[in-house]
Design an enzyme around this catalytic site. Structure first.
Site, short mmCIF file in Angstrom:
data_model
loop_
_atom_site.label_atom_id
_atom_site.label_comp_id
_atom_site.label_asym_id
_atom_site.label_seq_id
_atom_site.Cartn_x
_atom_site.Cartn_y
_atom_site.Cartn_z
N HIS A 123 0.82 -1.21 0.00
CA HIS A 123 0.00 0.00 0.00
C HIS A 123 0.85 1.26 0.00
CE1 HIS A 123 0.82 0.88 4.27
NE2 HIS A 123 0.72 -0.44 4.47
N CYS A 158 3.10 -4.91 6.60
CA CYS A 158 2.86 -4.57 5.19
C CYS A 158 4.10 -4.01 4.53
CB CYS A 158 1.73 -3.55 5.09
SG CYS A 158 0.14 -4.17 5.70
#
Length: 188
Positions: A148, A164
């Site tokens: 992301h 992440c």
């Protein structure tokens, strides 16, 4: 005619000379966006053949050591490298093979149960400038693992995520466009 050299004149000529000497470096630094000047990684070259048998629809290798994401198009003609943020600890780092299963522009964010244990003040966050997922998100087949963007550019080039892989918003927007659902991903 004799020129009187004062302390002020000597100082001013020294500053002018330093400015002339530093000008190429200043010009080069100005060509790089301010948000991209700090926290850049020392990339280690990757070859997709070291990780996959074929390129498939596209291929991504996220290297947590050098903090870089490597992308290859399905035909092998497009290769790109992006600086990333990586998980803050080994316990939060998942390595192995996965793939992109879903993509979203303007993602919302819900903290995981383990995040809530560590940070009880965390709450659901709709899309927007405070959202930790930035402007785009590509969800992996592993639950709660995402590639992301981030609005906090200080995180790029650092171990700063809860698992992440984060990119500058401009870069995740590029990667989002060229990485179809089904893109194979390896995190090393």
């Amino acid at each position: 005619m004799k020129t009187l050299i004062t302390r002020r004149r000597a100082l001013m000529s020294g500053i002018a000379m330093a400015g002339t000497i530093a000008a190429p470096g200043i010009l080069q630094a100005q060509s790089v966006p301010a948000t991209h000047r700090r926290n850049t990684s020392s990339f280690v070259t990757q070859n997709w053949q070291d990780h996959f048998d074929t390129l498939g629809v596209a291929t991504i290798v996220a290297d947590t050591e050098s903090r870089a994401l490597h992308y290859w198009s399905g035909d092998g003609q497009d290769y790109r490298v992006y600086p990333t943020s990586v998980p803050i600890s080994e316990e939060l780092t998942k390595r192995g093979y996965t793939k992109i299963v879903r993509k979203k522009v303007g993602p919302d964010w819900t903290p995981t149960a383990s995040m809530m244990e560590r940070f009880p003040e965390y709450r659901y966050m709709p899309p927007g400038p405070e959202n930790p997922l930035g402007t785009h998100a590509m969800y992996l087949s592993w639950p709660a693992y995402i590639i992301h963007g981030t609005h906090d550019t200080r995180k790029i080039g650092r171990a700063s995520s809860d698992g992440c892989i984060g990119l500058y918003n401009e870069m995740i927007a590029q990667l989002f466009l060229i990485s179809p659902v089904g893109t194979q991903v390896r995190i090393i």
